[in-house]
Structures are given as C-alpha cells and as structure tokens.
Design an enzyme around this catalytic site. Structure first.
Site, short mmCIF file in Angstrom:
data_model
loop_
_atom_site.label_atom_id
_atom_site.label_comp_id
_atom_site.label_asym_id
_atom_site.label_seq_id
_atom_site.Cartn_x
_atom_site.Cartn_y
_atom_site.Cartn_z
N LYS A 192 -18.95 -19.00 -15.76
CA LYS A 192 -19.32 -18.10 -14.71
C LYS A 192 -19.31 -16.68 -15.14
O LYS A 192 -18.36 -16.25 -14.67
CB LYS A 192 -19.30 -18.28 -13.16
CG LYS A 192 -20.50 -17.86 -12.86
CD LYS A 192 -19.82 -17.43 -10.79
CE LYS A 192 -19.03 -16.56 -10.79
NZ LYS A 192 -19.55 -15.07 -10.73
N GLY A 244 -9.61 -11.80 -12.68
CA GLY A 244 -9.82 -11.03 -11.87
C GLY A 244 -8.64 -10.51 -10.62
O GLY A 244 -7.99 -10.76 -11.63
N SER A 245 -9.13 -10.57 -9.82
CA SER A 245 -7.66 -9.67 -8.56
C SER A 245 -7.00 -10.40 -8.54
O SER A 245 -7.25 -12.32 -8.04
CB SER A 245 -8.81 -9.17 -7.69
OG SER A 245 -9.40 -10.05 -7.03
N GLU A 247 -6.41 -11.39 -5.57
CA GLU A 247 -6.34 -11.71 -3.87
C GLU A 247 -7.43 -12.36 -4.38
O GLU A 247 -6.96 -13.74 -3.73
CB GLU A 247 -7.43 -10.46 -3.67
CG GLU A 247 -6.70 -9.33 -3.04
CD GLU A 247 -6.05 -8.33 -3.91
OE1 GLU A 247 -5.41 -7.07 -3.81
OE2 GLU A 247 -7.22 -7.98 -4.70
N GLY A 249 -7.65 -14.87 -7.34
CA GLY A 249 -6.64 -15.12 -7.64
C GLY A 249 -5.74 -15.63 -6.56
O GLY A 249 -5.52 -17.68 -6.55
N GLU A 266 -4.99 -14.42 -14.49
CA GLU A 266 -5.05 -13.16 -15.66
C GLU A 266 -5.35 -12.33 -14.32
O GLU A 266 -6.54 -12.34 -14.75
CB GLU A 266 -5.64 -13.84 -16.76
CG GLU A 266 -4.83 -11.90 -17.74
CD GLU A 266 -6.08 -11.48 -17.38
OE1 GLU A 266 -5.81 -10.12 -17.00
OE2 GLU A 266 -7.19 -10.55 -18.40
N CYS A 300 -7.86 -4.61 -16.44
CA CYS A 300 -6.20 -4.54 -16.06
C CYS A 300 -4.58 -4.49 -16.47
O CYS A 300 -3.90 -4.19 -15.83
CB CYS A 300 -6.06 -6.32 -15.80
SG CYS A 300 -6.43 -7.02 -17.53
N GLU A 397 -3.70 -0.82 -7.89
CA GLU A 397 -5.05 -1.54 -8.74
C GLU A 397 -5.77 -0.06 -8.69
O GLU A 397 -6.61 -0.89 -7.62
CB GLU A 397 -5.10 -2.51 -9.19
CG GLU A 397 -5.48 -2.55 -10.24
CD GLU A 397 -6.01 -4.55 -11.09
OE1 GLU A 397 -5.87 -4.03 -12.34
OE2 GLU A 397 -6.47 -4.18 -10.15
#
Length: 790
Positions: A192, A244-245, A247, A249, A266, A300, A397
């Site tokens: 996705k 992704g973030s 949060e 994750g 990651e 990132c 971040e």
C-alpha cells in the site's frame, strides 16, 4: 562592465524539466481503476476514491481508487494463490524477473522521475539522480540475491505473503526497498503506497505487467488508514514491513502482538550531525545541506540536529547562513531548485507549528531573506540556534527544512548529546582525524553512521535503526533475513502456569533448610517483598524455596545490567574466555546438577546427565563463536566502504521455559552474553532451583557484576514487567501464548526487540536450537560508511 563584473552579476534562469510525457500518462490513465490485484486493474469494491494533488500548486492530479478491507482480502487471496509456484520457482527464474523489472524501469526512468517530482514535490535533480537510479539498483542487486539464496542462506525460505506499507517521502524508492528483497526471497507482496503519493506505484505496477511478473506475485492497493489496518490485521499475511512514523509503528507492533507475524519497522529519527573542530568546514556545510535540506527535510534520517564543537561554532554558523541564503526555493521541475514544496498543507502547518513552539521555548529561528512562490506548500530553510537539549526542535522529528543547533566541548559531551534522543536511526561524524571518527561512530546509538558524508545509501548496505526508530534492516544481506525464515525445532505447546499445591513435606535428607535469593549486580540479594516461592520435587515433596521477585527486583536487576560496562566493552576474546570458564566450572559440578534435575523433573539419571552435558557443550559453542560471529565490509558503487558492525542489543530480558530448565536457560543466556549483551533472566517458574544453583558457578567464573542477573518468580508477571521497562532493549520470551502476546503488546514503550516462541517451546537439545539463528537475535547491525579518496 568587464567580464568579471558580468560573471558576478549572473543569475540562474529557469531551467524547467519537460512534463509532457507525464501529463500524457496522467490524461490517459483511468485512476478509478488503480488497484492492481492478481495482475488485473480494478476499481475499489466500495467505489470510493481519494484525491492526490500537486504540492507545488495544489492542483488536482487524479482521483484514485480507495481500497477497503474487501479489496485487501482480494489482494491477499491473489498473493496466496501465487505463492506456491513463485516460492518453488528457481532462484534463476526469480532473478530474471527482478532484472527485467530493473531494466524496464531504466527505459522509463525519466517518466518515473518527473511523476515523482510532480506528485511529491521533491526537486527533479533528486528524483532523477538519486531516487530512481537507486530504486533500479535495488531490483538489479536483489536479482543476484535471488539466485544466490540457497548458497548464502541455507535452510531458509521466504516467509510467505508479505504486507508492506510505505510513506510519501520516497514513494518509489521505498517501494523498491520493500518489494525487491521480498521477491528475491520467494515471497508474494501486497503493498500500500501513501495516499499523498500514489502515482509512481501505479506506473510501477504497469512495469510489472510488461516485465513478466506472474499474476498475483505483486499486488498494489491504493488507500488510506482502512486499507493499512486491513493489511496489518489480515490473518493471511505472514509478515508486515512498515516505514513511517514511530507513533504508527507502535500501533502496528501492538496490533500484531501474539499473531506470530514477522515484523520490521523503519520509523522516525532525530539524527545528529556532529562537526569536530578539525573538520573541513566547507565540506561539512555542503554535507549539512544534503543532511537536512535534501527532500525539504522530509527524510527520516535527516541530520536535523547540528552538534558543533564550541571553538568553531561561530565560524560554522556563519558559513551555514551564507549557504542557506543561496539555496533556491521553487518549482520542483526546475533543475536549479534546491528546495521544493512540502508534500501537503497539513505537513506545512505541522512544520510551522513546531518552529513556533521551538521559538517559544527559547530557540532563535533564522531564515534567509527570500521570497516564496505564490502558490504551493513551501517553507523557507530554517536555522534554530540557542537550542536547549530539551527544546521540542531538538527532541521531536520536524520532518521539514528545520535545523536545530547545539554546541559541545569535548568528545564525550558530543556523544552524550547525540544519544540524548529516543530515536536511533542515523548520524554523521565530521573530522579530518579518521581515528576520532571511528572512535565516535560505534558509541552512537544509531543504525547508520556516515563519516564525512551524509545520506549515502545502497542496496548492498543495510539501513535501519535502534530504539524508537524501529527494528529490522533494509538492504544488504541483513535486509534479506527480514523476508526469510528458518524452521526452529518446535516443542510442545506451553500451558499457562498454574499455582502448584504447596509441597506436603520437606524432602529427604539432612540438609539445612535455606531459601535461595535473587542474583542481582553480582550479589545474592533478598527479594524486595520478602516473599518466597516453594519448589516441589517430582515426588511432590519440598525441594526448597526461592525468592518471589517483583517489579522492584526487576528494576534493580535492569539497573545493574545497564551499569555493567565491563562486559559490553570487553573484547570478544575476553568474553569467550569467561564463557569457557563458565563451562569449565559447570563441568566440575555436573553430577550435582544432574542430581538436581533428577530430583526436580523426574528425569532419569542418564537423561539428567545428558542435559547437563549438553548445557556445558552449549556454553562451549558460544564461547567459541563469541569472537567469530563478525560483521562484514560492504563495497557500494561509490568511493566508500561500509563497515557492517555487529553490536550488542544492550540489556536483554530473558524468560526461560520449564522444558529442559537448565539447557533452555543456558541456550538463551549464552548467545546473548557471547555478543556482549547484559542479561536479566527469569528462569523456569517450576524448576528455579537449577538457576539458583548457578549463582556460585557464575560468582567464581570471572563474570563481571551485573552481566548476568537472575530474578526468580512468576513467569507471566515478570515477563510483563520486563516488557514495560523502557530501559530493556530486547526481550526473549518462551512462555505460554498469552504471556508471549502480552509481552509483545506491552513492549511498545520503547519499541524493544521482542523474540517469542508464540506459546511453543523448542527442542533445546537439537542442533537447530543453537548457533547463528540465536546470535543474530543478540546483535544490532550498524553500518558505518567511510569514504576514501580526494
């Protein structure tokens, strides 16, 4: 006006990249049927679409199919149907397909680059010269891994159907990072893309059609949170790979807990860019431009924290400001643009809000005097000085073109500041003294460290983080393991522990009654609560009592493990000697331990002695491997070498099983120790006296205080305490399924690495229950890039 005057008066003119072909592609495609499932293009089952817009103007690009749970189910079914034939195909067959994908992408790489810049907003120079070539490189590189799989990964096979969710900052590159190793391993894929940037994934699906990818091997489903959640929760998926973030994750980690799905994350970062006083400042400034203003800071691993030695701080900041004033902000399709728009209005608002809050907390935020385009989601490059370590700009971040600056006095302070973050993705070290740089790099809690460089990537070199930057690696040999599995010798299902009836009477013999204590910080200590746990013999008599450990005891044990520096800092050879010594001293008491096993478990004298002998042999094995399970040197296609260093995970909690209580405990503790970890072990709840009998063996085997800590007690309770403890870096749990699932779910505080048996024990006596498979779980792989040449 002479020639020199004319030279200084020159200005950059517009240098637009042609977008005709991309616009023609957009106009010709039916984005209402943008789901690529089972080799066919389909509309979303619910009929919904979402809009994707051009960040530089806000102009609508397309209305794209928005997948729901039914679409994900169809994609997983297609992937499962294609899996047997794809996984059974030869490595050469898969290699040909991967190579064909890479070559087809090469033929259309300018279209990919322009679409990426239109949809994401990144400057065309970046998408054209970095993103697309590196994506192609991943497919061609992994064609080699597909063909070499049996040779380089004996006993491994693909995990199965893989669900992959990628972000919007590197849409095509993240797709390549995910799909290439999965296909090489023999997996099938449901991927996705991000809602903001779906276009290059759709073009990639067209490439798959042309390159001869078998139907169902690659499925690409556009969609939002509903589609993502359906992928994560689908029972037909064996692995989730997410970028992704942090949060999100954590949400995924909790959602997959107890499912048995393999997981790699990651996530975010707050990378340090460290400049020592002997650095080449002009080179450091150019590196800094790449480190933080590459892709508008939407990276990132962006070098968003500049740590500069005090003596050169003013000079470096002056150079940085001069360089910032010359950065060109503008259209992403202009070849002279350095900084394009942020991806969306919501991202722009977030960056503005964080800068404002950072200023409110005392930072001085400076921006060059430059005009922004009249439309689009642009933000000027921003330099924040006077930043305290607790300032939001130093801790959160930002994911935008914002650089936070702090100073340090000496090397130790630089390392402390760099590690003062909950993240651990990347770092850059700038010094003309390579000895200093290579002294600092291993001490940084980051999965990737660049020496005198930044943002260097290659398919041959692993990438990934520590701490809340996630776990797992992408790229290189270590990245291939994320899509492979090796069969472990599963034992019986572990039943939940039950409170045993109190033994009716003391065991036979004239021994003086004693209660075994806990072993914390190299000492035998009483449990904090002063409660004890009775231990029965196989005949139901009282064998003795052990301390009933509690949350406070685990806290003390973790503190002791964290404070033990002698063990992780010891050489591998020194650790090897100590493990050999443990084996030697256990051998001297083999008869005593065999008698204890016979008494507690009811094992025959021969079986008990065999388990002791196997435990000694296992200590010997890991003693011998301590200085042999080493890192690698990668050779990327650049003037650099990449040192893939094996580092200990840190403090590892171990919850050992009742099955083979001595051998199981040693089979888990020994590999963790061999790789330099410190351990907090919870031994078998039913047979803990075997662990307490080890105290004296440990005490006279030269094991540093705090390297091994043992807390006896209730397995489920203590496993939960270890899972929630944010100073525990890794957790290995062999207990009932409910305890394993809860440990995974409760580990999200610091995203510690959790390895569980998912409610199954192992055949600890088998050869497969030892060796490299265990050592890999005991290490982090840090990739240190060292450039060379002028």
């Amino acid at each position: 006006m002479n020639i020199l005057d004319r030279y200084h008066a020159m200005e950059y003119g517009p240098a637009p990249e042609a977008r005709n072909e991309a616009d023609a592609w957009l106009a010709a495609r039916d984005f209402g049927k943008a789901l690529f499932i089972g080799g066919d293009w389909k509309a979303a089952a619910g009929g919904k679409t979402f809009e994707t817009s051009e960040p530089s103007s806000g102009k609508l690009l397309a209305k794209v199919s928005d997948a729901n749970a039914a679409d994900i189910d169809a994609a997983v079914s297609a992937a499962a149907k294609a899996l047997p034939k794809w996984s059974a195909s030869s490595g050469y067959s898969r290699a040909k397909v991967l190579y064909a994908i890479g070559r087809a992408m090469q033929r259309h790489q300018r279209l990919f680059a322009v679409l990426e810049s239109i949809d994401n907003g990144k400057p065309i120079r970046e998408s054209r010269d970095i993103d697309v070539p590196l994506a192609i490189r991943h497919f061609i590189h992994h064609a080699g891994w597909a063909q070499a799989l049996d040779r380089d990964f004996p006993g491994h096979k693909g995990v199965g159907v893989v669900g992959q969710i990628i972000p919007w900052n590197f849409p095509l590159l993240m797709l390549a990072w995910k799909i290439a190793p999965a296909l090489a391993a023999g997996c099938t894929v449901v991927l996705k893309p991000a809602e903001f940037t779906p276009l290059t994934a759709i073009l990639f699906a067209e490439i798959c059609e042309r390159a001869g990818v078998p139907k169902g091997v690659v499925n690409i489903v556009q969609g939002g949170p509903e589609a993502g959640a359906a992928i994560v929760n689908h029972p037909g998926i064996q692995k989730i790979a997410f970028t992704g973030s942090s949060e999100v994750g954590k949400i995924i980690r909790k959602a997959t807990a107890g499912s048995g799905k393999k997981l790699s994350l990651e996530l975010g970062g707050k990378s340090a860019f460290i400049v020592f006083e002997d650095a080449d400042l002009d080179s450091a400034v150019e590196g800094l431009v790449d480190g933080i203003w590459f892709n508008q800071g939407q990276v990132c691993c962006a070098g968003s924290r500049l740590l500069v030695q005090e003596g050169i701080a003013d000079a470096l900041i002056a150079k940085v400001k001069t360089r910032m004033s010359r950065l060109r902000v503008g259209s992403p399709l202009d070849k002279n643009t350095d900084i394009g728009p942020l991806v969306d209005a919501t991202q722009l608002d977030r960056v503005k809000g964080l800068v404002a809050e950072g200023a409110r907390q005392g930072a001085v935020c400076w921006q060059p005097d430059a005009a922004l385009p009249s439309s689009g989601y642009y933000h000027l490059p921003t330099l924040a000085t006077g930043v305290s370590p607790a300032n939001i700009l130093a801790q959160e971040e930002v994911f935008g073109p914002v650089l936070a600056t702090m100073t340090f006095r000496n090397t130790e302070e630089a390392i402390e500041l760099a590690n003062n973050t909950r993240y651990g993705l990347a770092a850059s070290v700038w010094s003309e003294n390579v000895n200093l740089a290579l002294h600092v790099a291993p001490q940084l809690k980051a999965g990737v460290v660049w020496v005198n460089g930044t943002n260097m990537f290659d398919a041959a070199c692993g990438f990934g983080g520590y701490r809340e930057s996630g776990f797992g690696r992408e790229g290189g040999r270590e990245g291939m393991f994320e899509y492979l599995s090796a069969k472990l010798p599963l034992g019986p299902v572990i039943k939940p522990a039950t409170v045993l009836a109190q033994p009716a009477e003391q065991s036979d013999g004239d021994a003086i009654d004693r209660t075994a204590k806990l072993f914390i910080g190299g000492k035998q200590v009483r449990p904090d609560g002063n409660y004890s746990l009775a231990v029965a013999t196989a005949k139901g008599k009282l064998a003795g009592e052990v301390g009933l450990g509690s949350r406070k005891d685990i806290r003390d044990a973790v503190s002791a493990a964290r404070a033990c520096k002698a063990w992780p800092e010891a050489t591998a050879y020194n650790r090897s000697q100590v493990l050999y010594y443990l084996a030697e001293n256990l051998s001297g008491r083999a008869a005593e331990f065999a008698a204890r096993l016979n008494e507690l478990t009811g094992a025959t004298p021969k079986a008990a002695r065999d388990e002791v002998d196997q435990s000694i042999e296992r200590l010997f094995l890991y003693a011998g491997l301590a200085d042999k399970f080493e890192g690698r040197v990668h050779q990327p296609p650049a003037r650099a070498v990449t040192l893939a260093l094996h580092e200990p995970v840190g403090v590892v909690g171990i919850v050992a099983p009742d099955a083979s209580p001595l051998l199981g405990l040693i089979s888990l503790v020994a590999p963790a120790l061999a790789m330099g970890n410190t351990v907090v072990a919870v031994p078998s709840e039913r047979y803990p006296l075997l662990a307490t009998d080890l105290y004296q063996v440990i005490e006279y085997s030269d094991v540093p205080a705090g390297a091994i800590n043992i807390v006896t007690g209730r397995t489920a309770e203590l496993a939960g305490v270890l899972a929630k403890h944010d100073d525990v870096d890794g957790l290995w749990v062999f207990a009932d399924a409910d305890t394993c699932g809860k440990a995974e779910a409760e580990s999200i505080g610091n995203l510690k690495r959790v390895w569980s048996g998912n409610g199954r024990s192992l055949d600890w006596a088998s050869d497969e229950a030892a060796g490299d498979a265990f050592l890999r779980r005991a290490i982090e792989v840090k990739n240190v890039w060292v450039p060379y040449g002028d």
